[in-house]
Write a protein that holds these residues in place. Structure first.
Motif, short mmCIF file in Angstrom:
data_model
loop_
_atom_site.label_atom_id
_atom_site.label_comp_id
_atom_site.label_asym_id
_atom_site.label_seq_id
_atom_site.Cartn_x
_atom_site.Cartn_y
_atom_site.Cartn_z
N LEU A 22 -5.79 -34.48 -16.70
CA LEU A 22 -6.99 -34.15 -17.48
C LEU A 22 -7.12 -32.64 -17.67
N ARG B 69 -6.64 -31.02 -21.48
CA ARG B 69 -8.05 -31.12 -21.86
C ARG B 69 -8.29 -30.83 -23.33
N HIS B 70 -7.36 -30.13 -23.97
CA HIS B 70 -7.58 -29.81 -25.39
C HIS B 70 -7.00 -30.85 -26.34
N ALA C 49 -10.17 -36.17 -25.37
CA ALA C 49 -11.49 -36.17 -26.03
C ALA C 49 -11.96 -37.59 -26.28
N LEU D 273 -12.97 -39.24 -22.98
CA LEU D 273 -14.26 -38.79 -22.48
C LEU D 273 -15.40 -39.40 -23.30
N GLU D 274 -15.19 -39.52 -24.60
CA GLU D 274 -16.22 -40.13 -25.44
C GLU D 274 -16.46 -41.58 -25.05
N LEU E 121 -14.72 -32.28 -12.56
CA LEU E 121 -13.85 -32.09 -13.72
C LEU E 121 -14.37 -32.86 -14.93
N LEU E 122 -14.78 -34.14 -14.70
CA LEU E 122 -15.29 -34.95 -15.81
C LEU E 122 -16.57 -34.35 -16.38
N LEU F 91 -15.52 -31.21 -18.42
CA LEU F 91 -14.88 -31.58 -19.68
C LEU F 91 -15.90 -32.21 -20.64
N GLY F 92 -16.83 -32.97 -20.08
CA GLY F 92 -17.86 -33.58 -20.91
C GLY F 92 -18.72 -32.52 -21.58
N MET G 264 -17.80 -29.43 -22.18
CA MET G 264 -16.94 -28.75 -23.12
C MET G 264 -16.88 -29.53 -24.44
N LEU G 265 -16.72 -30.85 -24.32
CA LEU G 265 -16.62 -31.71 -25.50
C LEU G 265 -17.90 -31.65 -26.31
#
Lengths: 249, 56
Positions: free
Chosen positions: A232, A236-237, A242, A245-246, B39-40, B43-44, B46-47
């Motif tokens: 991850l 991450r990019h 993405a 995570l969504e 981390l989640l 990243l969340g 960031m998204l």
């Protein structure tokens, strides 16, 4: 459909490996708990007292598995690190990085339980003996590998430097393993060797092997969980992270 | 019961080994789980900030 028609290389891609590892972790964790319960039961309630060492020898049931894991994990780590450079597979390098902390932990535990076993049996927590010293060097190799990777920002360069250290350091593994044969040491010989029947009671052997399996599945579960974090972070990019995570939020 | 814990006089060495091993393994588990959680979260965030800026 034969085994040959499955595309095994597919699993070397982080995108497919991430969910696969996620599905394996609960199974490995469950098996670890069962093996630990059986192993501890055998270690304390089934295996008899040793005629020379009394109860003290029961430290063996974690000392030997921890020491085996410390060497085994290092070899797996070195192979993954090497593969990562030769085959240029990102996942292999991430696996090497994820294995190091658990390997270091088992190395420390092998030294710690060895010290607590050495004191009542040899009269000293520590001696500068070939087996003990080479195992201490293994701990430094793990720590060196982790600090080197942590000190380099670029993941590709960090993997390369780590791989070099891991591969050069692998020479230490046969030195640890054969140290009890090559040098006169205080440490006893191998508990199990390939050319001799085991010199211990069957229940002692069973306890030790079950504990080893438990440490093995524990390692697999923890390392897979860690490599998922590693994936991850490094990816991450990318789009798939993405999307993932969504779907989770 | 006391016999079990004294381990024929070797209790300190045996329990010192098993306890420290158990603590290390449990702490390692907690650290990995916490690393995943933070981390989640990171990243969340960031998204979401990327979505808000219309980069996604």
């Amino acid at each position: 459909m034969g085994l040959g028609s499955i595309n095994w290389l597919k699993y070397s891609s982080p995108t497919t490996f991430y969910p696969l590892a996620g599905r394996m972790i609960p199974w490995l964790a469950g098996v670890t708990v069962i093996l630990l319960l059986v192993g501890l039961y055998l270690s304390f309630f089934v295996a008899p007292s040793d005629y020379q060492q009394g109860e003290a020898y029961r430290i063996m049931f974690i000392h030997v598995p921890a020491a085996w894991m410390s060497m085994f994990i290092y070899l797996v780590m070195a192979v993954y690190a090497g593969l990562g450079q030769v085959m240029n597979t990102r996942l292999s390098s991430m696996m090497a990085t994820a294995l190091a902390p658990t390997g270091a932990m088992f190395t420390f535990l092998a030294l710690w339980t060895g010290a607590l076993w050495g004191k009542p049996m040899w009269g000293a927590y520590w001696v500068w003996d070939a087996r003990l010293t080479s195992e201490l060097i293994l701990l430094f190799l793990y720590i060196g590998f982790m600090s080197l990777q942590a000190a380099i920002d670029d993941p590709r360069r960090a993997s390369r430097a780590g791989a070099l250290l891991a591969l050069v350091g692998a020479i230490n593994i046969p030195i640890i393993y054969f140290s009890v044969q090559w040098w006169n040491t205080l440490h006893q010989g191998a508990s199990i060797s390939f050319d001799q029947a085991p010199s211990m009671a069957a229940t002692m052997l069973a306890a030790m092997l079950v504990m080893t399996l438990a440490f093995w599945t524990y390692t697999a579960a923890v390392v897979l969980a860690r490599v998922r974090c590693e994936i991850l972070e490094r990816e991450r990019h990318s789009d798939w992270v993405a999307k993932l995570l969504e779907s989770e939020s | 019961m006391n016999d079990f814990f004294s381990m024929g006089g070797y209790g300190f060495y045996i329990w010192g080994s098993y306890l420290v091993t158990a603590i290390f393994m449990m702490v390692e588990l907690v650290l990995v789980m916490r690393r995943r959680r933070t981390l989640l979260q990171r990243l969340g965030r960031m998204l979401r900030s990327n979505v808000n800026r219309g980069q996604s």
